[in-house]
Structures are given as C-alpha cells and as structure tokens.
Design a protein around this motif. Structure first.
Motif, mmCIF file in Angstrom:
data_model
loop_
_atom_site.group_PDB
_atom_site.id
_atom_site.type_symbol
_atom_site.label_atom_id
_atom_site.label_comp_id
_atom_site.label_asym_id
_atom_site.label_seq_id
_atom_site.Cartn_x
_atom_site.Cartn_y
_atom_site.Cartn_z
ATOM 1 N N ASP A 66 66.962 106.386 38.104
ATOM 2 C CA ASP A 66 68.360 106.586 38.534
ATOM 3 C C ASP A 66 69.111 105.677 37.839
ATOM 4 O O ASP A 66 68.890 104.532 37.487
ATOM 5 C CB ASP A 66 68.170 105.775 40.138
ATOM 6 C CG ASP A 66 69.444 106.502 40.757
ATOM 7 O OD1 ASP A 66 70.346 106.536 40.120
ATOM 8 O OD2 ASP A 66 69.448 105.997 42.060
ATOM 9 N N LEU A 67 70.361 106.390 37.275
ATOM 10 C CA LEU A 67 71.516 105.658 36.525
ATOM 11 C C LEU A 67 71.900 104.339 37.448
ATOM 12 O O LEU A 67 72.625 103.407 36.947
ATOM 13 C CB LEU A 67 72.535 106.514 36.035
ATOM 14 C CG LEU A 67 71.985 107.601 35.006
ATOM 15 C CD1 LEU A 67 73.080 108.525 34.666
ATOM 16 C CD2 LEU A 67 71.684 106.897 33.878
ATOM 17 N N ALA A 68 71.857 104.481 38.634
ATOM 18 C CA ALA A 68 72.369 103.291 39.419
ATOM 19 C C ALA A 68 71.794 102.052 39.146
ATOM 20 O O ALA A 68 72.381 100.989 39.115
ATOM 21 C CB ALA A 68 72.308 103.469 41.095
ATOM 22 N N GLY A 69 70.616 102.004 38.564
ATOM 23 C CA GLY A 69 69.780 100.736 38.046
ATOM 24 C C GLY A 69 70.781 100.012 37.118
ATOM 25 O O GLY A 69 70.614 99.027 36.700
ATOM 26 N N PRO A 117 74.379 99.137 30.087
ATOM 27 C CA PRO A 117 75.640 98.824 30.992
ATOM 28 C C PRO A 117 76.649 98.082 30.181
ATOM 29 O O PRO A 117 76.444 97.524 29.044
ATOM 30 C CB PRO A 117 74.815 97.589 31.836
ATOM 31 C CG PRO A 117 73.418 97.776 31.725
ATOM 32 C CD PRO A 117 73.164 98.501 30.322
ATOM 33 N N ALA A 135 73.537 98.949 37.032
ATOM 34 C CA ALA A 135 74.250 98.059 37.378
ATOM 35 C C ALA A 135 73.857 96.739 37.449
ATOM 36 O O ALA A 135 74.636 95.501 37.172
ATOM 37 C CB ALA A 135 74.550 98.399 39.104
ATOM 38 N N ASP A 144 77.511 112.731 33.285
ATOM 39 C CA ASP A 144 76.145 113.409 33.876
ATOM 40 C C ASP A 144 75.350 113.412 32.604
ATOM 41 O O ASP A 144 75.078 114.626 32.081
ATOM 42 C CB ASP A 144 76.449 114.875 34.480
ATOM 43 C CG ASP A 144 75.139 115.054 34.952
ATOM 44 O OD1 ASP A 144 74.190 114.413 35.121
ATOM 45 O OD2 ASP A 144 75.006 116.376 35.432
ATOM 46 N N THR A 204 85.280 105.170 34.363
ATOM 47 C CA THR A 204 84.035 104.197 33.887
ATOM 48 C C THR A 204 84.510 103.842 32.444
ATOM 49 O O THR A 204 85.239 104.912 31.742
ATOM 50 C CB THR A 204 82.679 105.100 33.905
ATOM 51 O OG1 THR A 204 81.918 104.133 32.798
ATOM 52 C CG2 THR A 204 82.652 106.309 33.001
ATOM 53 N N ALA A 207 79.511 108.407 38.742
ATOM 54 C CA ALA A 207 79.605 109.817 39.619
ATOM 55 C C ALA A 207 80.869 110.435 39.235
ATOM 56 O O ALA A 207 81.966 109.836 39.304
ATOM 57 C CB ALA A 207 79.520 109.408 41.006
ATOM 58 N N ASP A 237 79.969 101.798 32.886
ATOM 59 C CA ASP A 237 79.884 101.362 34.217
ATOM 60 C C ASP A 237 79.093 102.131 35.098
ATOM 61 O O ASP A 237 79.471 103.372 35.501
ATOM 62 C CB ASP A 237 81.252 101.351 34.985
ATOM 63 C CG ASP A 237 81.958 100.137 34.130
ATOM 64 O OD1 ASP A 237 81.606 99.286 33.980
ATOM 65 O OD2 ASP A 237 83.312 100.785 33.793
ATOM 66 N N ALA A 238 78.196 101.583 35.812
ATOM 67 C CA ALA A 238 77.047 102.198 36.449
ATOM 68 C C ALA A 238 77.906 103.000 37.712
ATOM 69 O O ALA A 238 77.508 104.027 38.197
ATOM 70 C CB ALA A 238 76.073 101.696 36.899
ATOM 71 N N GLY A 239 78.759 102.204 38.165
ATOM 72 C CA GLY A 239 79.313 102.502 39.680
ATOM 73 C C GLY A 239 80.316 103.771 39.133
ATOM 74 O O GLY A 239 80.722 104.300 40.404
#
Length: 827
Positions: free
Chosen positions: A609-612, A667, A614, A602, A565, A598, A593-595
């Motif tokens: 959810d941090l995936a949001g 983002p 994106a 952290d 990221t 991982a 970068d959300a993707g």
C-alpha cells in the motif's frame, strides 16, 4: 624458401592489382568508410576522455575542498580478485563547516572562503493557466483554467564567495545587511531595483546571480553546520602543488569527512575544480565514454564481418587464376604473399583517405553537439587539442591490420578449399551461443538485458555469415521448383546459377542479413521502450492539473483542488552483484506526498500500500527491480541517495509502472534533505470532475538527451556502413560474373531474359535476406522486450517499410549496376 617481399611477390601483386582494379574498388570503398567512421569515434572518445567540468566560480582558487562526488562498491567475482565500481553522484555532497577553520590554519593559505549555493525564487503576478499551458513555465500542458503563481529562480551565493571567481564590482557597493544584494551583470538589473525581495545595491561581473551577506547565505542555504565547498586562496609565491599537498595533509590529520556518506574530503586543483561547480558534468562524461566505447566495439565487429565478406569474395573470384599460377611454378607462399600485398596496397590508400576524411566530418558534428542547448550538460567541456587528431592515423593502421588479418584467413591454401566442415561447426556453435544470449536476456533487466540482446544479435549474425552458403542453398532448395516451373528460361537460369554458386550467393546474403537485423534491432529496441514507457506514463498520471514554480501546500489552497502532491526528481545509486561482479546503477527516482497520490499518480500497485510512504524510512519498488532484488512489502532495500548517503529503507509497496516512474518512489521528506535544490519540479493536483488529463509524468536520467543524440548519429553511421557493405559485395560479385553473362549472351540468351534472371536473383536475395535478418533480429528483440516490458517488440510501420525499401533498392542497384551493359546491350 622465397621471401614475402621477393620480386616475384611484388610482381604478382602489382599485376593482379592492375587486372582487378574494379573488383578491389568495393574493398576500397568499404575500408575508407570504415576508417572514417572509426576515426570519428576515436576523436569523440579522445575528446570525451579529455573532458572535464568547466572551471568558472572557482577560477581564482588554486585549491577547492569539496565532498567526494562518487560512490564506490567493492565485491569479489566468482573465482577472481576484488573489484571496485564507481558511480557519479548528481546531488551536492557537503563539507563540514569545521573544515574552514582547519584550512585557514594551513601554512601558505591566505584565505579559506566557504561557499554555499542556493536558489532564490521570486513570486510574480498571478498568471492565468489555460488549456495547454502549465502555470509558471508556458511549457507543459495542463487541462483546466486555474490560477497559479509564476516564479523566477536565480542562483544565489554569498558576496564573500564571489572573489573565488573573481567577480568584481562594476557599480555600487557590497551587501551589508539582510535584504541587500549584488547582482551579476547577466541579470540585467540596475541599482535600486528589487529582485526576489532584495534591494540591488551593486552590480558585479559575471552571469545572472544574486550575492547576499554571508549570514543570509547560510540561512537561505538551509544546511547549518555544512558548506557546499571551500575555496582556498594562496599566499603570494606558494605553488599550487605545494598548497595542495599541505591542504591534503591537514584534512587527513583532522580526520574530516563529508556530511553524507562519511567519505574523506577531496582537495581539487586545476580542471578538477569544475567538478565542485557542475555536478552533472562528470557523470555525463563517464556515461558518454561508456557509450562510445561500447559502440566502437560494435563498429569493429561489423567492420570485420563486412571486410571479411568482401575480401573473401574478391579472392574467391580468382581461384582459377591462383591455380594457374601454382601450375606454372609459383609457390603457395608466394600466392598468399601477393594477395596480402595486394590487399594491403588497397587498404592502405583507402584507410589514409578515410582517416583524412574523418577530421572534417568530426569537427562540425562535435561543434554542433556542444552548441546544442540542453544536450551537453551545463559545464561539460569536451576539448579537441591539435595533437588529438593524430589518433586517426592509429585508426588507419588498425583498419589496415584488420584487412591483412582477414586476408590471412581468407587466402586459404589454393587448390584445397575443403568441404567447410570446420566452418559449418563454427557457424552452428555461434547460432547456439546467440540463442543462449537471447535466452539470458529474458531473465535479466535494464542494461543487462540490453547488453545480452546486443551480444545475441552480433553472435547470430556472425553465425549466419559462416553458414551463408548453406543458408542460400537451403533457401534455393525451397524455391528451386517454383523458379523452374513458373520463371521460364530466366527462372531455370537463376535456379541453376544458384545451385552452382551457393558460396557466391551466401556471400551476397550476409550483408543483406546484417543490414536487416541491425536496423531492426536498433530501431525496434528504442521504439519498444518508448511505446511501453509512454503507455505507462499515460496510465500512471491521473492528475487533472499540473503546476510548476509552486508547492503542493499552496496548490491545495486553490478552489476545487481535492488533492495535490509535490513531485521531486533526483537519483539514487543501487549497489548489487551479478555473478559476484559488483555493479552500480544510477537510477532516476521520484519523491512524492503519500497523502496526495489519490487522484494524481497511480503507479499500479501490485503488492502493499502506497499509504505506507507517509512514514519515514520507507520506499516503494518497481516490480522488475523487486524481483531481481527478491524483495516484497516488509523487506528492506539499501540505497545510496543522490548525495551518497546510505539508507536502509523498508519496502511498503511494489508497483508495475516503473518504466515511466522509475524503480523507486520515496517520501518527499526522505528525499528532499539530500537534494541540492529540494524544490518540487512539478505539482500534480486532482481537480473538479470532467477536467482533461495533464501531460504524463515520466522520469529520465540526466544526460539522456546527450546519449540519445550520440546513439542516433552512430546508429545512422553504422546503418550507412551496412548499406555500403551490401552495395560493395554485390558490385564485387557482379564485376566477377561479367564473363558468365557474356557467355550466356553468346549461347543465345536475350537481354530481356538476362534482366529477368537478374531480377529474380535480386528478389531472392531481398526476400531471403529480409527473412533471415528478421529471424536473427527478432530472437534477441523478443527476449529484450519480454524482459523489460513483458510484451512483444514493436516497430512503427513506417520504419518497417523503410527497412524493406532500403534493402530492396540497395539489392536491386547492387545486382544490376555492375552488369548493366552486359545484361542490357542488344546484339
């Protein structure tokens, strides 16, 4: 009625001053030190108030048109008038390109030159990244042997804009096509060299920089339709003020606004032009001013407490003398007037000495601060014109006035000391107010919690100062029997003396409590925050590799990299109200970068959810800020990005590790368009299993080092003042009890018994002062730590030991030195 300036008053003051020179020496030292400290602060405040961003690139342009680098927020406090707060912006606010044509048509304008600044990065040879070395920087630790591309970064502009300085050619010619550049002499390149993919065709005056054609500059800047600023060159004979008025009128008539928040463009002249060059300088200056002003208020409060204690003790010691003067015909007014004149003479000489001493103290300290690389933001000028040093005389007059005011309250009507009912009520009220301020700190966050805790400390110390005699009496009530039973004759003497002179003992306790609580709060508050932030940073950074001078896209191509990221660092401004009062907080933020989070970062998600992240228009919020704003996943938050652009963002997650990562995660694509240089500050990557962790990720505000250095120096100075107050008070008390000790020697007390008695007194003062100071400091500290970290305050053992050691040594010296001859001489 006798006048205060009558011969009788003058005679009384002169005779008393000669008779009590040693007693007034303690007041003299305290006044001199206080004046010197306040004088240094006054000079620093004056220099910061005159500070401005340095004018370099626009030195030849009498007027510079730029975006408004401030954001404003207006609200109406409860029951008050509307108030407006401002905050500086650290990212470039740009000017629409249409402004160039408008400015060129203004009468008296010879040329309007658009200026764009950008960064040109040169990719070098591959560099082995070994353990302990971050690729491309040689600075931060990485964990595994990897290969990344080292880069060098150069500021770039168009050659057309170089004449705004002006920077003239030394050798060669100007660039005429893409791929050609003129380099600043500070770069050290020669004609024919290749720098960042550009062939050097000329060398110009000035610092290290690359100058390219206007077309290539617009392409590299990457913001079509806008420019960073416009330098306006005047026709011969046109005054600056006239040109500025015409430019201002033309901009207003055209209705031009900046490209961020749509604010009117600014026309800058003289020192104001530097703000368009060095964006971080004006906000840093404002924060430095606020810090110095807040600390100056604390110093004044501490000085009042110290001087009040000293002057009251000096006057209390001659209560019998004042009673005698009254009995032989002196009026109360004459006695009070003599005390005031006596104190004014001492304070006047001491204040003048302190004021003169503040100048040679200030000059080297301020010069060292300005010379320290990285401490003062680039381009911030802090001038010290000769007339500024007259401020120390104003400070001297202020300290003398404070001393006279203290005498007015301390020199109560002789013979009517009273039972102290009003004093007791006032002290208890201050303790209640202090406890209330500490309680308020627990429900607030950030600067508000720190301010409430600081107010609680000062209020509690003031309450203890008023209640000093009763605190001493209560402590001696507890220790009376142990002293009498186990201390022998010295213990009985100590207990009897403490019971008979509780007011004197209370006066001795006040500075000990002050130095203990002040040192405890100042040291523990910073240590608590640093410890909590470091722990959060270690837990939040799960990456195995770290890179700089590259991007996540390139890092993902390296073998063994599973995720990466970009980490972009910028600031946002959060506008809110507290009790209706507007408040603007400039906060550091990260763009990610959300993707790629991982395995790299952290934040400790507690909701959502941090995936949001994106999706565009989203944000993750720290838990404390989420609570204060009453938001949760699905709510919206309005922020002003680093260039002032307002954004309504949808909350997708709430996380707990905000001390390390900042209060907002955005983002990368949301943050980058609003940054002056949207290149990643760092790339975090997840590598093969078993790799060591990298240096923790953490955010800091620009100017944090400057504030830290200034705060540290001021804390040390105030600590010195409080230690001096302990010594001065105890020395003053000791000077006044020589007759008492001499009488004890005459009735049979030995030198050893007197030394043990003084040792017990020193132990009593040290233990009681440390205990009361601990309670006074621990109450606001616990509230502060709980509000910001959710835990208890922390103080490194070495610093705790230092506080105890300094207090012990100071008290022992203050108790023994003034009476050493009386207590140790053998008959």
């Amino acid at each position: 009625m006798s006048r205060l300036g009558s011969p009788a008053v003058r005679l009384l003051a002169a005779r008393s001053l000669r008779a009590h020179r040693k007693a007034w020496a303690a007041v003299f030292a305290a006044v001199a030190f206080t004046t010197a400290l306040l004088g240094v602060l006054a000079l620093a405040l004056g220099s910061a108030g005159l500070g401005h961003a340095r004018v370099e690139r626009y030195a030849a342009a009498p007027v510079v048109v730029a975006g408004d680098q401030e954001v404003r927020w207006t609200a109406t406090p409860w029951g008050g008038e509307p108030r407006t707060e401002t905050a500086g912006l650290t990212e470039r606010v740009r000017v629409p390109e249409a402004a160039v044509a408008v400015l060129r048509a203004v009468p008296g304008v010879r040329e309007a030159v658009p200026d764009d600044t950008f960064v040109v990065r040169e990719r070098g040879a591959d560099v082995a990244q070994g353990t302990g070395t971050e690729a491309g920087t040689g600075g931060r630790p990485a964990a595994d042997d990897r290969t990344a591309t080292a880069t060098r970064a150069y500021p770039g502009r168009s050659w057309e804009a170089a004449r705004l300085a002006p920077y003239r050619l030394i050798d060669g010619r100007e660039p005429r096509q893409g791929g050609e550049t003129v380099v600043g002499a500070g770069l050290g390149a020669s004609l024919g060299d290749t720098v960042a993919g550009h062939r050097v065709v000329g060398v110009a005056e000035g610092p290290a920089a690359l100058y390219v054609t206007a077309g290539e500059a617009r392409r590299l800047a990457g913001h079509p339709g806008a420019v960073d600023a416009v330098g306006v060159l005047a026709e011969p004979g046109v005054p600056v003020d006239t040109l500025h008025a015409r430019v201002r009128a033309a901009l207003d008539a055209a209705g031009l606004r900046d490209t961020a928040a749509g604010q009117p463009l600014r026309a800058l002249t003289r020192d104001g032009r530097g703000g368009a060059e060095h964006l971080g300088a004006p906000p840093a200056r404002t924060e430095l001013l606020q810090l110095l002003a807040a600390v100056s208020g604390t110093v004044v409060l501490v000085a009042v407490l110290v001087l009040a204690s000293l002057v009251a003790q000096a006057l209390q010691q001659r209560a019998a003398e004042r009673e005698l003067l009254l009995s032989v015909g002196a009026t109360p007014r004459q006695v009070r007037g003599a005390a005031g004149r006596e104190a004014a003479r001492v304070a006047g000489a001491a204040a003048l000495l302190g004021a003169l001493a503040s100048v040679p103290v200030f000059l080297p300290l301020w010069s060292a601060l300005r010379a320290r690389t990285g401490a003062v933001p680039e381009g911030l000028e802090l001038p010290t014109p000769p007339w500024l040093f007259a401020a120390v005389l104003v400070v001297a007059a202020l300290v003398v006035g404070i001393t006279r005011l203290v005498v007015l309250f301390a020199a109560r009507r002789p013979g009517r000391a009273g039972k102290g009912g009003a004093r007791r009520v006032a002290g208890l009220a201050l303790l209640v107010l202090g406890a209330g301020s500490a309680g308020a700190a627990t429900i607030q966050g950030g600067d508000a919690a720190a301010a409430a805790a600081g107010a609680a400390t000062v209020t509690l110390v003031a309450g203890c100062a008023l209640l000093g005699p009763w605190i001493a009496r209560a402590a001696m009530t507890v220790l009376d029997r142990p002293f009498r039973w186990f201390g022998g004759a010295p213990g009985r003497l100590t207990a009897a003396g403490a019971t008979a002179h509780s007011r004197r003992l209370g006066a001795a306790l006040v500075p000990v409590v002050l130095v203990t609580s002040f040192a405890l709060v100042q040291l523990s508050a910073g240590a608590t925050m640093e410890r909590a932030a470091a722990a959060q940073a270690r837990a939040a950074t799960t990456a195995d590799l770290a890179f700089s001078g590259t991007t996540a896209e390139r890092v993902r191509e390296l073998p063994g990299v599973e995720a990466a990221t970009d980490v972009l660092r910028s600031t946002v401004v959060l506008a809110r109200t507290e009790a209706g009062t507007p408040r603007l907080d400039r906060l550091p933020v990260l763009g990610v970068d959300a993707g790629g989070l991982a395995g790299t970062l952290d934040p400790g998600v507690v909701a959502g959810d941090l995936a949001g992240l994106a999706a565009a228009g989203t944000v993750a919020v720290g838990a404390d800020t989420a609570d204060s704003l009453e938001v949760k996943p699905g709510s919206t938050v309005e922020l002003r990005l680093g260039d002032g652009t307002p954004k309504r963002l949808r909350v997708v997650a709430v996380y707990e590790r905000s001390l390390a990562l900042g209060e907002f995660l955005l983002p990368k694509g949301e943050l980058a368009p609003h940054m002056s240089d949207p290149y990643p500050a760092r790339v975090l990557a997840a590598g093969p299993a078993g790799a060591s962790p990298v240096a923790p990720e953490a955010v800091t505000l620009p100017g944090a080092e400057l504030n830290g250095l200034v705060s540290g120096g001021i804390v040390a100075a105030i600590g010195g003042l409080t230690v001096l107050s302990v010594l001065s008070t105890l020395a003053l008390i000791g000077a006044g009890r020589r007759g008492e000790l001499g009488l004890l020697r005459q009735v049979g007390a030995s030198a050893g018994q007197l030394r043990r008695m003084l040792g017990l007194e020193a132990g009593f003062l040290t233990a009681t002062g440390l205990l009361v100071g601990l309670v006074v400091g621990a109450l606001p500290l616990t509230a502060f730590a709980w509000a910001l970290t959710g835990g208890l305050p922390y103080l490194p053992p070495a610093q705790a030991g230092a506080i105890v050691g300094v207090v012990l040594v100071t008290v022992v010296a203050g108790v023994f030195l003034p009476v050493s001859r009386t207590a140790t001489s053998e008959r």
